[in-house]
Design a protein around this motif. Structure first.
Motif, PDB file in Angstrom:
ATOM      1  N   HIS A  27      36.363  10.459  46.620  1.00  0.00           N
ATOM      2  CA  HIS A  27      35.588   9.388  47.240  1.00  0.00           C
ATOM      3  C   HIS A  27      34.575   8.830  46.252  1.00  0.00           C
ATOM      4  O   HIS A  27      34.425   9.307  45.152  1.00  0.00           O
ATOM      5  CB  HIS A  27      34.859   9.908  48.476  1.00  0.00           C
ATOM      6  CG  HIS A  27      35.778  10.484  49.498  1.00  0.00           C
ATOM      7  ND1 HIS A  27      36.557   9.719  50.311  1.00  0.00           N
ATOM      8  CD2 HIS A  27      36.057  11.774  49.806  1.00  0.00           C
ATOM      9  CE1 HIS A  27      37.274  10.497  51.105  1.00  0.00           C
ATOM     10  NE2 HIS A  27      36.987  11.748  50.812  1.00  0.00           N
ATOM     11  N   ILE A  30      30.131   5.121  46.438  1.00  0.00           N
ATOM     12  CA  ILE A  30      29.041   5.040  47.418  1.00  0.00           C
ATOM     13  C   ILE A  30      29.341   5.886  48.647  1.00  0.00           C
ATOM     14  O   ILE A  30      28.568   6.726  49.039  1.00  0.00           O
ATOM     15  CB  ILE A  30      28.770   3.581  47.818  1.00  0.00           C
ATOM     16  CG1 ILE A  30      28.311   2.787  46.595  1.00  0.00           C
ATOM     17  CG2 ILE A  30      27.719   3.511  48.917  1.00  0.00           C
ATOM     18  CD1 ILE A  30      28.282   1.295  46.786  1.00  0.00           C
ATOM     19  N   SER A  31      30.485   5.661  49.264  1.00  0.00           N
ATOM     20  CA  SER A  31      30.840   6.317  50.514  1.00  0.00           C
ATOM     21  C   SER A  31      31.485   7.677  50.279  1.00  0.00           C
ATOM     22  O   SER A  31      32.316   7.838  49.393  1.00  0.00           O
ATOM     23  CB  SER A  31      31.809   5.433  51.301  1.00  0.00           C
ATOM     24  OG  SER A  31      32.286   6.124  52.436  1.00  0.00           O
ATOM     25  N   THR A  32      31.119   8.631  51.133  1.00  0.00           N
ATOM     26  CA  THR A  32      31.712   9.964  51.057  1.00  0.00           C
ATOM     27  C   THR A  32      32.997  10.060  51.872  1.00  0.00           C
ATOM     28  O   THR A  32      33.625  11.112  51.917  1.00  0.00           O
ATOM     29  CB  THR A  32      30.737  11.041  51.569  1.00  0.00           C
ATOM     30  OG1 THR A  32      30.392  10.739  52.925  1.00  0.00           O
ATOM     31  CG2 THR A  32      29.487  11.110  50.704  1.00  0.00           C
ATOM     32  N   ILE A  33      33.415   8.957  52.503  1.00  0.00           N
ATOM     33  CA  ILE A  33      34.624   8.990  53.324  1.00  0.00           C
ATOM     34  C   ILE A  33      35.583   7.831  53.069  1.00  0.00           C
ATOM     35  O   ILE A  33      36.674   7.809  53.609  1.00  0.00           O
ATOM     36  CB  ILE A  33      34.282   9.018  54.833  1.00  0.00           C
ATOM     37  CG1 ILE A  33      33.462   7.798  55.228  1.00  0.00           C
ATOM     38  CG2 ILE A  33      33.569  10.308  55.201  1.00  0.00           C
ATOM     39  CD1 ILE A  33      33.286   7.614  56.719  1.00  0.00           C
ATOM     40  N   ALA A  34      35.214   6.880  52.253  1.00  0.00           N
ATOM     41  CA  ALA A  34      36.005   5.650  52.118  1.00  0.00           C
ATOM     42  C   ALA A  34      37.109   5.692  51.072  1.00  0.00           C
ATOM     43  O   ALA A  34      37.781   4.702  50.850  1.00  0.00           O
ATOM     44  CB  ALA A  34      35.091   4.464  51.835  1.00  0.00           C
ATOM     45  N   GLU A  35      37.309   6.826  50.420  1.00  0.00           N
ATOM     46  CA  GLU A  35      38.365   6.969  49.416  1.00  0.00           C
ATOM     47  C   GLU A  35      38.353   5.853  48.364  1.00  0.00           C
ATOM     48  O   GLU A  35      39.384   5.300  48.014  1.00  0.00           O
ATOM     49  CB  GLU A  35      39.726   7.044  50.083  1.00  0.00           C
ATOM     50  CG  GLU A  35      39.887   8.237  50.991  1.00  0.00           C
ATOM     51  CD  GLU A  35      41.209   8.236  51.703  1.00  0.00           C
ATOM     52  OE1 GLU A  35      42.245   8.243  51.020  1.00  0.00           O
ATOM     53  OE2 GLU A  35      41.199   8.230  52.943  1.00  0.00           O
ATOM     54  N   GLU A  38      35.296   0.878  48.211  1.00  0.00           N
ATOM     55  CA  GLU A  38      34.260  -0.055  47.771  1.00  0.00           C
ATOM     56  C   GLU A  38      34.364  -0.416  46.293  1.00  0.00           C
ATOM     57  O   GLU A  38      33.684  -1.322  45.819  1.00  0.00           O
ATOM     58  CB  GLU A  38      32.867   0.496  48.085  1.00  0.00           C
ATOM     59  CG  GLU A  38      32.484   1.744  47.308  1.00  0.00           C
ATOM     60  CD  GLU A  38      32.806   3.056  47.998  1.00  0.00           C
ATOM     61  OE1 GLU A  38      33.780   3.120  48.782  1.00  0.00           O
ATOM     62  OE2 GLU A  38      32.098   4.026  47.747  1.00  0.00           O
TER      63      GLU A  38
END
Length: 107
Positions: A27, A30-35, A38
């Motif tokens: 990930h 920025i995001s810890t879940i968006a793979e 971004e």
């Protein structure tokens, strides 16, 4: 132990590793879940800067599929290898990004 993304990823954020991960544990930046979703937008806006991708140590199954896909060879097989190569800061960053406690041996 899990695979670690080191300093060579900084400012690159190539998501080839994300695309081959069978458990979706890579990930960022920025995001810890968006793979890595971004990344393209940040790149288009010229805002990749000092950002990088990270591997969630709790989710990584140590399969190694990501290693040959990284075009800048930023992925280490484990924390010990990363530290031996002077990447202790990036071991800490990988754990901190996911708010996971860093094993005492690596502090």
């Amino acid at each position: 132990m899990s695979f670690i993304i080191g300093s060579k990823c900084v400012g690159v954020c190539d998501t080839a590793c994300v695309n081959v991960c069978p458990v979706a544990c890579i990930h960022g930046p920025i995001s810890t879940i968006a793979e890595g979703a971004e990344v393209d937008e940040l790149r288009e806006k010229g805002k990749i800067g000092d950002k990088q991708l990270f591997i969630n140590p709790d989710d990584c199954i140590d399969c190694g599929a990501c290693v040959p896909e990284c075009p800048v060879e930023a992925i280490y097989d484990d924390e010990e290898q990363a530290i031996e190569d002077g990447e202790k800061e990036y071991v800490k960053k990988n754990y901190e990004f996911f708010d996971v406690n860093l094993p005492n041996v690596y502090k």
